[in-house]
Design a protein around this motif. Structure first.
Motif, PDB file in Angstrom:
ATOM      1  N   ALA A  19       0.845  -1.209   0.000  1.00  0.00           N
ATOM      2  CA  ALA A  19       0.000   0.000   0.000  1.00  0.00           C
ATOM      3  C   ALA A  19       0.874   1.250   0.000  1.00  0.00           C
ATOM      4  CB  ALA A  19      -0.927  -0.008   1.212  1.00  0.00           C
ATOM      5  N   GLY A  20       1.931   1.232   0.808  1.00  0.00           N
ATOM      6  CA  GLY A  20       2.849   2.375   0.859  1.00  0.00           C
ATOM      7  C   GLY A  20       3.541   2.593  -0.473  1.00  0.00           C
ATOM      8  N   ILE A  21       3.959   1.506  -1.091  1.00  0.00           N
ATOM      9  CA  ILE A  21       4.648   1.612  -2.389  1.00  0.00           C
ATOM     10  C   ILE A  21       3.722   2.247  -3.426  1.00  0.00           C
ATOM     11  CG2 ILE A  21       5.625   0.292  -4.319  1.00  0.00           C
ATOM     12  CD1 ILE A  21       6.504  -1.833  -2.201  1.00  0.00           C
ATOM     13  N   ILE A  22       2.463   1.807  -3.436  1.00  0.00           N
ATOM     14  CA  ILE A  22       1.529   2.348  -4.443  1.00  0.00           C
ATOM     15  C   ILE A  22       1.266   3.830  -4.181  1.00  0.00           C
ATOM     16  CG2 ILE A  22      -0.788   2.159  -5.427  1.00  0.00           C
ATOM     17  CD1 ILE A  22      -0.686  -0.863  -4.793  1.00  0.00           C
ATOM     18  N   MET A  23       1.132   4.204  -2.922  1.00  0.00           N
ATOM     19  CA  MET A  23       0.922   5.624  -2.569  1.00  0.00           C
ATOM     20  C   MET A  23       2.092   6.468  -3.084  1.00  0.00           C
ATOM     21  SD  MET A  23      -1.255   7.405  -0.455  1.00  0.00           S
ATOM     22  CE  MET A  23      -1.306   9.134  -0.021  1.00  0.00           C
ATOM     23  N   ALA A  24       3.320   5.973  -2.808  1.00  0.00           N
ATOM     24  CA  ALA A  24       4.511   6.735  -3.199  1.00  0.00           C
ATOM     25  C   ALA A  24       4.658   6.775  -4.718  1.00  0.00           C
ATOM     26  CB  ALA A  24       5.749   6.107  -2.569  1.00  0.00           C
ATOM     27  N   LYS A  25       4.345   5.669  -5.360  1.00  0.00           N
ATOM     28  CA  LYS A  25       4.414   5.602  -6.819  1.00  0.00           C
ATOM     29  C   LYS A  25       3.412   6.579  -7.434  1.00  0.00           C
ATOM     30  CE  LYS A  25       3.746   2.052 -10.417  1.00  0.00           C
ATOM     31  NZ  LYS A  25       3.369   0.622 -10.587  1.00  0.00           N
ATOM     32  N   ALA A  26       2.219   6.643  -6.858  1.00  0.00           N
ATOM     33  CA  ALA A  26       1.198   7.570  -7.359  1.00  0.00           C
ATOM     34  C   ALA A  26       1.705   9.002  -7.282  1.00  0.00           C
ATOM     35  CB  ALA A  26      -0.090   7.419  -6.550  1.00  0.00           C
ATOM     36  N   ALA A  27       2.319   9.338  -6.151  1.00  0.00           N
ATOM     37  CA  ALA A  27       2.812  10.710  -5.964  1.00  0.00           C
ATOM     38  C   ALA A  27       3.977  10.999  -6.908  1.00  0.00           C
ATOM     39  CB  ALA A  27       3.251  10.910  -4.516  1.00  0.00           C
ATOM     40  N   SER A  28       4.883  10.028  -7.022  1.00  0.00           N
ATOM     41  CA  SER A  28       6.130  10.248  -7.748  1.00  0.00           C
ATOM     42  C   SER A  28       5.963  10.168  -9.264  1.00  0.00           C
ATOM     43  CB  SER A  28       7.146   9.206  -7.278  1.00  0.00           C
ATOM     44  OG  SER A  28       8.252   9.158  -8.123  1.00  0.00           O
ATOM     45  N   ILE A  29       5.247   9.153  -9.711  1.00  0.00           N
ATOM     46  CA  ILE A  29       5.161   8.924 -11.160  1.00  0.00           C
ATOM     47  C   ILE A  29       3.949   9.624 -11.772  1.00  0.00           C
ATOM     48  CG2 ILE A  29       4.954   7.160 -12.971  1.00  0.00           C
ATOM     49  CD1 ILE A  29       7.643   6.988 -11.548  1.00  0.00           C
TER      50      ILE A  29
ATOM     51  N   ALA B   6      10.783   5.013 -13.649  1.00  0.00           N
ATOM     52  CA  ALA B   6      10.147   3.936 -12.894  1.00  0.00           C
ATOM     53  C   ALA B   6      10.303   4.221 -11.420  1.00  0.00           C
ATOM     54  CB  ALA B   6      10.780   2.590 -13.249  1.00  0.00           C
ATOM     55  N   PHE B   7       9.399   3.659 -10.648  1.00  0.00           N
ATOM     56  CA  PHE B   7       9.481   3.800  -9.199  1.00  0.00           C
ATOM     57  C   PHE B   7      10.105   2.513  -8.680  1.00  0.00           C
ATOM     58  CE2 PHE B   7       7.693   4.159  -4.860  1.00  0.00           C
ATOM     59  CZ  PHE B   7       8.171   5.428  -4.580  1.00  0.00           C
ATOM     60  N   LEU B   8      11.377   2.573  -8.329  1.00  0.00           N
ATOM     61  CA  LEU B   8      12.145   1.352  -8.065  1.00  0.00           C
ATOM     62  C   LEU B   8      12.724   1.304  -6.664  1.00  0.00           C
ATOM     63  CD1 LEU B   8      14.450   0.688 -11.165  1.00  0.00           C
ATOM     64  CD2 LEU B   8      12.211  -0.277 -10.670  1.00  0.00           C
ATOM     65  N   GLN B   9      12.964   0.071  -6.235  1.00  0.00           N
ATOM     66  CA  GLN B   9      13.709  -0.148  -5.011  1.00  0.00           C
ATOM     67  C   GLN B   9      15.206   0.006  -5.311  1.00  0.00           C
ATOM     68  OE1 GLN B   9      14.165  -4.219  -3.496  1.00  0.00           O
ATOM     69  NE2 GLN B   9      12.989  -3.582  -1.719  1.00  0.00           N
ATOM     70  N   GLY B  10      15.974   0.423  -4.310  1.00  0.00           N
ATOM     71  CA  GLY B  10      17.414   0.592  -4.503  1.00  0.00           C
ATOM     72  C   GLY B  10      18.068  -0.640  -5.100  1.00  0.00           C
ATOM     73  N   ASN B  11      17.780  -1.802  -4.541  1.00  0.00           N
ATOM     74  CA  ASN B  11      18.410  -3.024  -5.046  1.00  0.00           C
ATOM     75  C   ASN B  11      18.040  -3.301  -6.501  1.00  0.00           C
ATOM     76  OD1 ASN B  11      19.677  -3.530  -2.624  1.00  0.00           O
ATOM     77  ND2 ASN B  11      18.126  -4.970  -1.888  1.00  0.00           N
ATOM     78  N   GLU B  12      16.796  -3.003  -6.858  1.00  0.00           N
ATOM     79  CA  GLU B  12      16.379  -3.185  -8.253  1.00  0.00           C
ATOM     80  C   GLU B  12      17.148  -2.221  -9.166  1.00  0.00           C
ATOM     81  OE1 GLU B  12      11.697  -4.347  -7.245  1.00  0.00           O
ATOM     82  OE2 GLU B  12      12.230  -2.287  -7.745  1.00  0.00           O
ATOM     83  N   VAL B 182      15.143   7.891 -13.136  1.00  0.00           N
ATOM     84  CA  VAL B 182      15.100   8.283 -14.539  1.00  0.00           C
ATOM     85  C   VAL B 182      16.230   7.516 -15.224  1.00  0.00           C
ATOM     86  CG1 VAL B 182      15.239  10.185 -16.178  1.00  0.00           C
ATOM     87  CG2 VAL B 182      14.261  10.571 -13.888  1.00  0.00           C
ATOM     88  N   PHE B 183      15.864   6.615 -16.125  1.00  0.00           N
ATOM     89  CA  PHE B 183      16.873   5.788 -16.785  1.00  0.00           C
ATOM     90  C   PHE B 183      17.659   6.612 -17.794  1.00  0.00           C
ATOM     91  CE2 PHE B 183      13.989   2.612 -15.187  1.00  0.00           C
ATOM     92  CZ  PHE B 183      14.817   1.539 -14.882  1.00  0.00           C
ATOM     93  N   PRO B 184      18.981   6.594 -17.689  1.00  0.00           N
ATOM     94  CA  PRO B 184      19.767   7.281 -18.722  1.00  0.00           C
ATOM     95  C   PRO B 184      19.635   6.536 -20.055  1.00  0.00           C
ATOM     96  CG  PRO B 184      21.209   6.244 -17.074  1.00  0.00           C
ATOM     97  CD  PRO B 184      19.795   5.960 -16.660  1.00  0.00           C
ATOM     98  N   GLU B 185      19.703   7.298 -21.131  1.00  0.00           N
ATOM     99  CA  GLU B 185      19.685   6.675 -22.470  1.00  0.00           C
ATOM    100  C   GLU B 185      21.002   5.929 -22.672  1.00  0.00           C
ATOM    101  OE1 GLU B 185      17.239   6.960 -24.577  1.00  0.00           O
ATOM    102  OE2 GLU B 185      16.088   8.680 -23.877  1.00  0.00           O
ATOM    103  N   PRO B 186      21.006   4.910 -23.543  1.00  0.00           N
ATOM    104  CA  PRO B 186      22.289   4.274 -23.872  1.00  0.00           C
ATOM    105  C   PRO B 186      23.259   5.339 -24.384  1.00  0.00           C
ATOM    106  CG  PRO B 186      20.454   3.040 -24.814  1.00  0.00           C
ATOM    107  CD  PRO B 186      19.874   4.309 -24.275  1.00  0.00           C
ATOM    108  N   GLY B 187      24.483   5.312 -23.880  1.00  0.00           N
ATOM    109  CA  GLY B 187      25.469   6.310 -24.312  1.00  0.00           C
ATOM    110  C   GLY B 187      25.509   7.551 -23.453  1.00  0.00           C
TER     111      GLY B 187
END
Lengths: 181, 377
Positions: A19-29, B6-12, B182-187
């Motif tokens: 739920a937290g991830i979706i909330m943050a994703k909504a705000a961020s993306i 994308a909204f990503l985790q650090g490890n991802e 924000v994914f950098p473009e190739p190059g």
């Protein structure tokens, strides 16, 4: 400062990190704000208190954790006891009325309804209780539009369950608005 | 065209950074809080003709990593404290045999199995001295999800450029938190590949210093045959105890990194120009410190942040310069004083270094740092 701090808390396995991830994703993306989501949980995957924290801001976010909580969701009594200390004066506490009976002292807005039972009986699946709660948090906090939050929900769940989650989200949203009156 | 976000985790993001850098081989053993790096690599590598292998343990994983790298691939492993301990013997092997590879170590509480889900910054000395003997050490300590992506790319570049293992060490908070990437473009970001031999296979020597401090590395299977050992070696790779070779080779291996420290070191100075108190911090702790610096400035305290992005080699010269104009340094860290000791050595007694240490699995919060600033006279 525009920093807004939310915490989703409950028992491990209730889906509150999601739920937290979706909330943050909504705000961020989708909303174009800055957002950071972090979490902490014990080594046990289920049971035990778990929390997911989301910071939303118009500008860059440095400290990624809650300092003074603007809005807290408590899905169990244990989580409510453990994570309500830093609830801000004038903040919001959303809780499940079937599971949380003892609320902390203080000057804050209390909004409760039977979140898990709503998922189970009215939406049809207990597993979407986290999305019911998310809908309610979106309605109560006003940090992101309903439309953007719904987009984030639908982009985060398996295709076969889009309608179920949409229904859960909307039901949570409406019930929270009704409950705060 | 708009860039991919994308909204990503650090490890991802670390795994995505590795893929951007051209990583084609992953060997590992899952361990909290680093497992998501392996998960992403296991899904993505087969799609691009790469190889993912889960070994029987962390020692086997490190051995496979060195093998994959010698086979010509850009190679990655991920682990956490207990796994890092197990890998140390072979990390030393990678240093002396000069095998480029990248180790992502997501820091959790230790020693031993410690606190698997709790954040920590207590592996930074392991990054330098975990394996025995004199050897080069490069360790990067990103503080955001975007930076973890970018620093993983840089880690591969440094590994390939200097032909040595490189560590990326996010703490558990940075590894597990999620932010927009924000994914950098190739190059768009520089990607460096190791120098290949320019001589015929018959003339090739894997440690021929006539090519400079970083001799070209041939890939096994490409027609070049050479010997690899953990013993001190001659330019052709075979063992030696000849004093003149051993001394010169050890010095060269360390010089590769220390002599190029200006290329490897990276840091950010935030409001340090007129600062009377400078916080030296890294990883998630630097985010608390930045918050505290802004709060302090509002209260009229002249505070600044020196944020380490490369931990090893350590920017001791710059810290020494700053020490001549500040009242004190504050060193918040999720361990019992590892960076504090390094900063103290760098300032040569010019200013007090006040540590804030936390190992209870909770992050150091901005309030703690602000309180410490008020102790400075």
């Amino acid at each position: 400062m525009s920093r807004y701090e939310l915490r989703f808390s409950g028992a491990g396995g209730q889906g509150l990190i999601t739920a937290g991830i979706i909330m943050a994703k909504a705000a961020s993306i989708y909303e174009g704000k800055e957002a950071v989501q972090s979490q902490s949980y014990g080594p046990e995957a289920r049971g035990g208190a778990s929390k997911s924290e989301v910071i939303i801001s118009e500008g860059p976010i440095d400290y990624p954790k809650v300092t003074k909580c603007d809005a807290l969701l408590a899905m169990t009594q244990e989580a409510c006891n453990k994570y309500s200390d830093d609830l801000k004066e004038g903040g919001i506490l959303l809780y499940d009325t079937d599971l949380v009976s003892k609320l902390p002292e203080g000057n804050y807005k209390r909004v409760g309804f039977n979140i898990i039972n709503t998922a189970k009986n009215e939406v049809g699946r207990e597993i979407v209780a986290n999305i019911v709660a998310l809908g309610a948090m979106v309605a109560l906090t006003g940090q992101i539009s309903k439309e953007n939050a719904e987009k984030a929900v639908l982009s985060s769940v398996p295709e076969a369950f889009l309608e179920l989650n949409k229904k859960a989200f909307n039901m949570g949203y409406e019930k929270a608005l009704a409950a705060q009156k | 065209m708009a860039k991919k976000v994308a909204f990503l985790q650090g490890n991802e993001a670390a795994a995505q950074g590795a893929l951007y850098a051209g990583c084609k081989f992953f060997a590992g053993y899952p361990i909290t809080p680093s497992t998501e790096v392996a998960e992403v690599m296991s899904v993505e590598l087969p799609k691009i003709g790469g190889k993912f292998i889960q070994m029987e343990d962390e020692i086997g994983a490190m051995a496979a990593l060195l093998g994959g790298a010698l086979g010509g691939a850009k190679a990655l492993t991920s682990t956490s404290g207990p796994g890092l301990s197990l890998k140390q013997e072979l990390i030393g092997y990678g240093c002396i045999a000069e095998i480029p590879c990248v180790i992502i170590n997501v820091m959790r509480g230790g020693p031993s199995t410690g606190m698997p889900t709790g954040p920590s910054q207590s592996d930074i000395m392991s990054a330098k001295w975990g394996t025995h003997g004199d050897h080069p050490a490069i360790c990067l300590v990103p503080a955001s999800v975007q930076e973890l992506f970018e620093e993983t790319v840089r880690a591969f570049n440094l590994a390939e450029k200097y032909r040595t293992p490189v560590m990326v060490m996010p703490d558990e908070i940075v590894g597990h938190m999620r932010e927009r990437v924000v994914f950098p473009e190739p190059g768009e970001l520089e990607v460096i590949d190791r120098a290949a031999p320019t001589v015929e296979p018959a003339q090739y020597k894997p440690y021929d210093t006539s090519f400079g401090d970083v001799p070209p590395l041939a890939a096994f299977g490409s027609g070049y045959k050479f010997h690899v050992t953990g013993l001190n070696k001659l330019p052709d790779g075979f063992p030696t105890t000849k004093a003149e070779y051993v001394q010169a080779e050890e010095e060269r291996q360390v010089r590769k990194v220390e002599g190029n420290a200006d290329d490897i070191m990276k840091w950010e100075e935030y409001k340090c120009d007129d600062a009377e108190i400078i916080i030296v911090a890294f990883g998630s702790t630097s985010r608390s410190a930045r918050f505290a610096v802004d709060q302090a400035r509002e209260q009229g305290i002249k505070a600044g942040l020196f944020r380490l992005i490369t931990f090893w080699p350590f920017p001791e010269k710059r810290i020494l310069e700053l020490s001549k104009k500040v009242k004190a340094f504050i060193t918040p860290e999720m361990n019992l004083g590892m960076a504090t000791g390094v900063v103290k050595a760098a300032v040569e007694g010019n200013a007090p270094v006040l540590g804030i240490f936390r190992v209870d699995g909770e992050p150091i919060n901005p309030g703690q740092i602000l309180d410490k600033m008020k102790e400075v006279k």
